[in-house]
Scaffold this active site. Structure first.
Site, short mmCIF file in Angstrom:
data_model
loop_
_atom_site.label_atom_id
_atom_site.label_comp_id
_atom_site.label_asym_id
_atom_site.label_seq_id
_atom_site.Cartn_x
_atom_site.Cartn_y
_atom_site.Cartn_z
N ASP A 12 25.40 15.43 -1.75
CA ASP A 12 24.92 15.25 -3.13
C ASP A 12 25.22 13.81 -3.55
OD1 ASP A 12 24.00 15.96 -5.79
OD2 ASP A 12 26.10 15.93 -6.41
N SER A 13 24.57 13.38 -4.64
CA SER A 13 24.83 12.05 -5.17
C SER A 13 26.28 11.92 -5.65
CB SER A 13 23.90 11.78 -6.36
OG SER A 13 24.18 12.72 -7.39
N TYR A 44 21.93 9.17 -9.22
CA TYR A 44 20.71 8.83 -8.49
C TYR A 44 19.48 8.86 -9.42
CZ TYR A 44 22.59 9.18 -3.69
OH TYR A 44 23.26 8.97 -2.51
N GLY A 45 19.57 9.69 -10.46
CA GLY A 45 18.41 9.94 -11.31
C GLY A 45 17.83 8.71 -11.98
N CYS A 75 21.19 18.40 -3.88
CA CYS A 75 20.87 17.49 -4.98
C CYS A 75 19.36 17.59 -5.21
CB CYS A 75 21.27 16.06 -4.57
SG CYS A 75 20.81 14.79 -5.76
N ASN A 76 18.98 18.01 -6.39
CA ASN A 76 17.54 18.15 -6.70
C ASN A 76 16.83 16.80 -6.61
OD1 ASN A 76 17.03 21.06 -8.24
ND2 ASN A 76 19.12 20.33 -8.38
N THR A 77 17.51 15.75 -7.07
CA THR A 77 16.91 14.42 -7.12
C THR A 77 16.66 13.90 -5.71
OG1 THR A 77 18.18 14.11 -9.14
CG2 THR A 77 17.19 12.15 -8.19
N GLU A 154 30.73 13.71 -13.49
CA GLU A 154 31.39 12.82 -12.52
C GLU A 154 32.77 12.37 -13.04
OE1 GLU A 154 30.53 11.39 -9.32
OE2 GLU A 154 29.22 13.15 -9.32
N CYS A 186 19.67 20.56 -11.80
CA CYS A 186 20.52 19.50 -11.25
C CYS A 186 21.82 20.19 -10.88
CB CYS A 186 20.77 18.42 -12.30
SG CYS A 186 22.08 17.26 -11.85
N THR A 187 22.31 19.91 -9.68
CA THR A 187 23.47 20.68 -9.19
C THR A 187 24.77 20.34 -9.93
OG1 THR A 187 23.73 19.07 -7.41
CG2 THR A 187 22.47 21.05 -6.91
N HIS A 188 24.77 19.28 -10.70
CA HIS A 188 25.96 18.99 -11.52
C HIS A 188 26.06 19.96 -12.71
CE1 HIS A 188 26.06 15.10 -9.42
NE2 HIS A 188 27.22 14.83 -10.00
#
Ligand code: DGL
Length: 257
Positions: A12-13, A44-45, A75-77, A154, A186-188
């Site tokens: 993931d980012s 990343y977005g 990560c979807n992005t 984050e 978004c996985t966050h």
């Protein structure tokens, strides 16, 4: 080494993909895992698609060098920017991406609109537009780009006043419409699910794609006869491009949350 005993790689980012790895751990507690979070380059977005594709290829190459038997782009992005190119480059490795869980939201068949919270890049890319096309006649779908939300997570900020204010402002404009469900694209975002529920009320379903993605990597590994057959506990290695100790501490905290 028996290929079945090799670890599964997650990427993931940043720390968000841990929400997906947690689901995999529940499903496959006897597998080993290597998680790579690119917090140094997150979010990343807000980057260009080319930049995200390059970062994703670098991360996948890194995981392959570590000997993983399959990879989850958690990560979807990164999935929207790179998954097709990755599958072409590595046709023999199971590579599973994640996309906003619109299908289960539509299948709930509830009255009202479906909000899709995600990064601006995920919502702009072709993958999401194809998904929208598929379901647009079945439900009223409202994309909700959430720039800035990844940064809270984050920093380990899930429940404080600041993140609550951010979500309030973001969701306020939908006060007057009926909401059926919210998709966390978004996985966050699963890490702020409680705060979203607090704002919207607990009658609204909040859906994420973590479990579906974990099932998919399990299915792919099974097809290739790569599932571990040993009766043992998972071994987990978390690696992050940020060399700050707090990021690793946060990662383990999220994994156990
Ligand atoms: N977890 C990533 C996703 O699912 C966050 C992307 C970002 O870093 O902006 O989209």
């Amino acid at each position: 080494m028996d290929d079945r005993r090799r670890p599964i790689g997650f990427f993931d980012s940043g720390v968000g993909g841990l929400s997906v790895m947690k689901e995999a751990l529940k499903l496959m507690p006897n597998e080993d895992y290597i998680y790579f979070g690119d917090s140094k380059n997150a979010p990343y977005g807000i980057r260009t698609v080319d930049e995200v594709r390059k970062l994703t290829f670098d991360a996948v190459d890194f995981l392959l060098r570590k000997g993983v038997k399959g990879i989850v782009i958690a990560c979807n992005t990164a999935t929207s920017a790179a998954v097709e190119a990755l599958r072409m480059e590595y046709p023999n490795i199971p590579i599973v991406g994640i996309e906003p869980a619109l299908k289960p939201a539509v299948e709930l068949n509830k009255e009202g609109s479906i909000l899709i919270m995600a990064t601006s890049m995920t919502l702009k890319e072709k993958k999401f537009n194809n998904l929208m096309e598929r379901y647009k006649d079945k439900a009223n779908i409202i994309p909700v780009p959430c720039p800035g939300l990844v940064e809270f997570i984050e920093e380990g900020n899930f429940e404080g006043q600041e993140v609550e204010d951010y979500l309030h402002n973001k969701l306020n404009e939908y006060n007057d419409i009926e909401i059926a469900s919210v998709v966390l694209g978004c996985t966050h975002y699963p890490f702020v699910k409680k705060t979203i529920s607090k704002i919207l009320g607990d009658k609204i379903d909040i859906i994420d794609g973590g479990y579906g993605t974990a099932k998919e990597i399990q299915r792919r590994l099974r097809i290739q006869n790569l599932l571990n057959d040993e009766d043992k506990e998972a071994n987990i290695e978390i690696i992050n491009s940020s060399n700050k100790k707090e990021v690793l501490d946060l990662s383990y905290k999220l994994l156990n949350m």
